[in-house]
Design an enzyme around this catalytic site. Sequence first.
Site: not given
Ligand SMILES: *Cc1c(COP(=O)(O)O)cnc(C)c1O
Length: 355
Positions: A34, A251
């Site tokens: 994702k 800044y």
């Molecule tokens: C994003 C996600 C993961 C992956 O988690 P990590 O901590 O990046 O390994 C696993 N399960 C779900 C439901 C997620 O949304």
Amino acid sequence: MRPIKAEISLGAMAHNLRVARAHAHGARVFAVVKANAYGHGLSRARRAFTAADGFAVLTLEEAANLRLMGVEQPIMLLEGLFGADEIATCAELDLWPVLHQAAQLDWLERAPPARPLQVFLKFDSGMHRLGMPLAGHAAIVARVRGMAGVAGITLMTHFAQADEAAGVDWQLRPFLDVADRYGLPWSGANSAALLRHPQACGAWVRPGLMLYGASPFADASADALGLKPAMTLKSEIIGVQNLRAGEGVGYGQLFRAERPMRVGVVACGYADGYPRHAPTGTPVAVGGGASRTLGRVSMDMLCVDLDGLPDAGIGAPVELWGAHVPVEAVATAAATVSYELLCALAPRVQVEEVE
Ligand SMILES: *Cc1c(COP(=O)(O)O)cnc(C)c1O
């Protein structure tokens, strides 16, 4: 050309997938891709993770793109259907949605797809984010088992503290109390659970962060876990300032020199995805030597300490994060997590794929 770039190593990503598999106790591995594969690019993830048993994404669009790229493995939709109108595409592309709330069951019941779906039935075991209440399991499982639109069920839950001392057992125990009654496969582990809690693996694991070579733990480095950082954010020094004692940088003049010193100006700022909240002292590597940021990060530039680095001048290479400067260390300094920094890599940063 502006010297900033992100080098992304497909070899490191493939290596990290092998590490995940070695910890998975025979569970099949869904590579979580994702958020543009945590900033690494969906197409690169597809190529680096050809050995994955499946891919997990958030949206239909990501899933459709993976199918267009030729992915034949199962694709999981982590939050399932956002509307009844997504059912047809799920069936067409053989996507495996999560069902985490009653409305999604209603949609599937009212309009079952011609080709029934593999689904993940998500229960809330204590995180209290997504998932149906465990207490209602009997009616929910019976209902989904009876649906014409459902071909198979994998039970699922998600852990709130897999990376902390509290661990997963306080959630896993009530979840397995229920799951064990049905003899259905189940999926629990994200990266942290996979690495530290083998009892949480089940039939399908869902690692994300670790595949990109970052550690999910505050008390263990990626290196100690055998992971290789896949993304290196690098740039160069494009200006040098010689400060006198008492003079400030940038800044707000947040950093002031206590004695005469050299300051390097780096072509990297928050519009590239570097965190604006990184304070003076955030680690950075200049010409291979360890250094620190000075003062406030601006949109296109940040300043670094060149004291002790007399050879570092215009054109000196700077690593913002990567093999020498763990992205976790930058995240900690900026009071955030590596996830956020990796995902926030800006589109304006050129990406170069490396072995
Ligand atoms: C994003 C996600 C993961 C992956 O988690 P990590 O901590 O990046 O390994 C696993 N399960 C779900 C439901 C997620 O949304």
